[in-house]
Design an enzyme around this catalytic site. Structure first.
Site, PDB file in Angstrom:
ATOM      1  N   LYS A  14       2.351  -3.210   9.975  1.00 26.29           N
ATOM      2  CA  LYS A  14       1.551  -4.424  10.228  1.00 26.29           C
ATOM      3  C   LYS A  14       2.276  -5.671   9.732  1.00 26.29           C
ATOM      4  CE  LYS A  14      -2.083  -3.030   7.884  1.00 26.29           C
ATOM      5  NZ  LYS A  14      -1.678  -1.702   7.347  1.00 26.29           N
ATOM      6  N   ARG A  89     -10.874  -4.263   7.117  1.00 30.07           N
ATOM      7  CA  ARG A  89     -10.611  -2.876   6.716  1.00 30.07           C
ATOM      8  C   ARG A  89     -11.892  -2.080   6.560  1.00 30.07           C
ATOM      9  NH1 ARG A  89      -5.215  -4.125   4.314  1.00 30.07           N
ATOM     10  NH2 ARG A  89      -4.188  -2.182   3.768  1.00 30.07           N
ATOM     11  N   ARG A 128       9.902   1.679   0.508  1.00 27.10           N
ATOM     12  CA  ARG A 128       9.726   0.252   0.186  1.00 27.10           C
ATOM     13  C   ARG A 128       9.575   0.075  -1.324  1.00 27.10           C
ATOM     14  NH1 ARG A 128       4.861  -3.000   2.963  1.00 27.10           N
ATOM     15  NH2 ARG A 128       3.644  -1.655   1.614  1.00 27.10           N
ATOM     16  N   ARG A 134       6.399  -3.439  -5.752  1.00 25.74           N
ATOM     17  CA  ARG A 134       4.944  -3.275  -5.600  1.00 25.74           C
ATOM     18  C   ARG A 134       4.487  -2.002  -6.289  1.00 25.74           C
ATOM     19  NH1 ARG A 134       2.764  -4.462   0.408  1.00 25.74           N
ATOM     20  NH2 ARG A 134       1.164  -3.030  -0.366  1.00 25.74           N
ATOM     21  N   ARG A 146      -4.227   5.628  -0.723  1.00 30.85           N
ATOM     22  CA  ARG A 146      -4.412   4.507   0.216  1.00 30.85           C
ATOM     23  C   ARG A 146      -4.663   5.047   1.629  1.00 30.85           C
ATOM     24  NH1 ARG A 146       0.927   1.289  -1.058  1.00 30.85           N
ATOM     25  NH2 ARG A 146       0.319   0.062   0.775  1.00 30.85           N
TER      26      ARG A 146
HETATM   27  P1  B4P Z   1       4.410  -2.374   6.638  1.00 27.63           P
HETATM   28  O1  B4P Z   1       4.021  -1.177   7.427  1.00 27.63           O
HETATM   29  O2  B4P Z   1       4.756  -3.612   7.363  1.00 27.63           O
HETATM   30  O3  B4P Z   1       3.300  -2.556   5.558  1.00 27.63           O
HETATM   31  P2  B4P Z   1       1.757  -2.859   5.869  1.00 27.63           P
HETATM   32  O4  B4P Z   1       1.186  -1.820   6.781  1.00 27.63           O
HETATM   33  O5  B4P Z   1       1.632  -4.280   6.300  1.00 27.63           O
HETATM   34  O6  B4P Z   1       1.214  -2.845   4.442  1.00 27.63           O
HETATM   35  P3  B4P Z   1       0.031  -2.225   3.605  1.00 27.63           P
HETATM   36  O7  B4P Z   1      -1.085  -1.725   4.453  1.00 27.63           O
HETATM   37  O8  B4P Z   1       0.699  -1.288   2.676  1.00 27.63           O
HETATM   38  O9  B4P Z   1      -0.396  -3.375   2.656  1.00 27.63           O
HETATM   39  P4  B4P Z   1      -1.514  -4.482   2.530  1.00 27.63           P
HETATM   40  O10 B4P Z   1      -0.744  -5.577   1.928  1.00 27.63           O
HETATM   41  O11 B4P Z   1      -2.254  -4.759   3.783  1.00 27.63           O
HETATM   42  O12 B4P Z   1       5.663  -1.955   5.839  1.00 27.63           O
HETATM   43  C1  B4P Z   1       5.826  -0.682   5.229  1.00 27.63           C
HETATM   44  C2  B4P Z   1       7.292  -0.279   5.199  1.00 27.63           C
HETATM   45  O13 B4P Z   1       7.627   0.334   6.448  1.00 27.63           O
HETATM   46  C3  B4P Z   1       8.281  -1.440   5.024  1.00 27.63           C
HETATM   47  O14 B4P Z   1       9.233  -1.070   4.079  1.00 27.63           O
HETATM   48  C4  B4P Z   1       8.912  -1.617   6.393  1.00 27.63           C
HETATM   49  O15 B4P Z   1      10.222  -2.079   6.330  1.00 27.63           O
HETATM   50  C5  B4P Z   1       8.837  -0.201   6.961  1.00 27.63           C
HETATM   51  N1  B4P Z   1       8.755  -0.168   8.413  1.00 27.63           N
HETATM   52  C6  B4P Z   1       7.963  -0.951   9.192  1.00 27.63           C
HETATM   53  N2  B4P Z   1       8.133  -0.626  10.490  1.00 27.63           N
HETATM   54  C7  B4P Z   1       9.039   0.397  10.531  1.00 27.63           C
HETATM   55  C8  B4P Z   1       9.639   1.181  11.585  1.00 27.63           C
HETATM   56  N3  B4P Z   1       9.343   0.970  12.864  1.00 27.63           N
HETATM   57  N4  B4P Z   1      10.495   2.168  11.245  1.00 27.63           N
HETATM   58  C9  B4P Z   1      10.811   2.385   9.952  1.00 27.63           C
HETATM   59  N5  B4P Z   1      10.298   1.675   8.902  1.00 27.63           N
HETATM   60  C10 B4P Z   1       9.431   0.695   9.194  1.00 27.63           C
HETATM   61  O16 B4P Z   1      -2.572  -3.846   1.485  1.00 27.63           O
HETATM   62  C11 B4P Z   1      -2.256  -3.553   0.135  1.00 27.63           C
HETATM   63  C12 B4P Z   1      -3.539  -3.309  -0.660  1.00 27.63           C
HETATM   64  O17 B4P Z   1      -4.331  -4.542  -0.726  1.00 27.63           O
HETATM   65  C13 B4P Z   1      -4.532  -2.282  -0.107  1.00 27.63           C
HETATM   66  O18 B4P Z   1      -4.214  -0.958  -0.492  1.00 27.63           O
HETATM   67  C14 B4P Z   1      -5.870  -2.779  -0.722  1.00 27.63           C
HETATM   68  O19 B4P Z   1      -6.017  -2.362  -2.058  1.00 27.63           O
HETATM   69  C15 B4P Z   1      -5.733  -4.293  -0.708  1.00 27.63           C
HETATM   70  N6  B4P Z   1      -6.323  -4.905   0.499  1.00 27.63           N
HETATM   71  C16 B4P Z   1      -5.629  -5.608   1.434  1.00 27.63           C
HETATM   72  N7  B4P Z   1      -6.468  -6.039   2.405  1.00 27.63           N
HETATM   73  C17 B4P Z   1      -7.716  -5.587   2.076  1.00 27.63           C
HETATM   74  C18 B4P Z   1      -8.983  -5.689   2.723  1.00 27.63           C
HETATM   75  N8  B4P Z   1      -9.145  -6.331   3.894  1.00 27.63           N
HETATM   76  N9  B4P Z   1     -10.051  -5.100   2.118  1.00 27.63           N
HETATM   77  C19 B4P Z   1      -9.912  -4.470   0.952  1.00 27.63           C
HETATM   78  N10 B4P Z   1      -8.739  -4.330   0.302  1.00 27.63           N
HETATM   79  C20 B4P Z   1      -7.628  -4.889   0.858  1.00 27.63           C
END
Ligand code: B4P
Length: 192
Positions: A14, A89, A128, A134, A146
């Site tokens: 994302k 979420r 990551r 993190r 998670r």
């Molecule tokens: P991403 O995949 O980009 O990470 P994300 O889904 O955006 O992040 P996440 O869900 O963990 O975090 P969030 O901040 O929303 O990247 C992951 C890795 O994969 C990276 O290293 C990237 O380089 C790699 N990657 C990406 N695409 C790839 C591909 N095609 N091939 C290989 N590698 C690839 O949430 C963090 C925390 O915040 C939650 O656990 C929760 O506690 C809280 N939170 C956030 N929003 C909330 C909400 N709305 N309600 C309640 N709690 C919330």
């Protein structure tokens, strides 16, 4: 205004794809994860409470993230659209978002749901964690929790938007460009 939700489990890409989408479509990026991490970095009371939950892989309470999104919408009255990343979420967050957008006489145009296998998610997040600093990416038990939170509380949010025929499923494994092309095609078919 054209508003997009980028949906999917933790590690599905994302945040990664959001960076490319906001540049191409000139959208305002709203990531609740980033907003929460800014609060943590500034050691605000909200950030200190959120950190305890995030460090164990749990979701932060709905009222906290809904309040943050509400303020961010008010702070950006003149944008051509929002990209919501990691929000909503829970079904309560989805309902609150609909109400907030209605007040602004707009709505969600499309929900793009990235699909990635569980083992790939764990691999990406732990990878990551080697460099991101993190705390929620470094411990496998937290990473898996998670994913459990996603299955229990978040995956049903897609059903909420399916009722309105807004969800498109996208294969989230492959190169960044392949995935970006698939996402762009779905957006283009909606806005053209
Ligand atoms: P991403 O995949 O980009 O990470 P994300 O889904 O955006 O992040 P996440 O869900 O963990 O975090 P969030 O901040 O929303 O990247 C992951 C890795 O994969 C990276 O290293 C990237 O380089 C790699 N990657 C990406 N695409 C790839 C591909 N095609 N091939 C290989 N590698 C690839 O949430 C963090 C925390 O915040 C939650 O656990 C929760 O506690 C809280 N939170 C956030 N929003 C909330 C909400 N709305 N309600 C309640 N709690 C919330």
């Amino acid at each position: 205004m054209f508003n997009i939700i980028l949906f999917g489990p933790p590690g599905s890409g994302k945040g990664t794809q959001s960076e490319k989408l906001i540049a191409k479509y000139n959208l305002k990026h709203l990531s609740t994860g980033d907003l929460l991490r800014s609060e943590i970095a500034a050691s605000t009371p909200l950030g200190l409470e959120a950190k305890k939950l995030m460090d164990t892989g749990q979701l932060v309470p709905d009222e906290v993230v809904i309040g943050m999104i509400s303020s961010a919408l008010d702070a950006n009255p003149d944008v051509s659209g929002f990209l919501f990343d990691g929000f909503p979420r829970t079904t309560a967050q989805a309902e609150a978002l609909d109400k907030l957008l209605k007040l602004k006489k707009t709505e969600i145009g499309i929900v793009l749901a990235l699909e990635v296998s569980e083992e790939e998610l764990v691999k990406r997040l732990l990878n990551r964690g080697l460099t991101s600093g993190r705390s929620d990416d470094t411990n496998e038990a937290v990473v898996r929790n998670r994913i459990v939170e996603y299955k229990n509380k978040t995956s049903i949010v897609a059903d909420y938007y399916k009722k309105f025929d807004k969800v498109k499923h996208i294969k989230g494994e492959g190169t960044l460009d392949e995935i970006f092309d698939s996402l762009s095609k779905e957006i283009d078919s909606k806005i053209s």
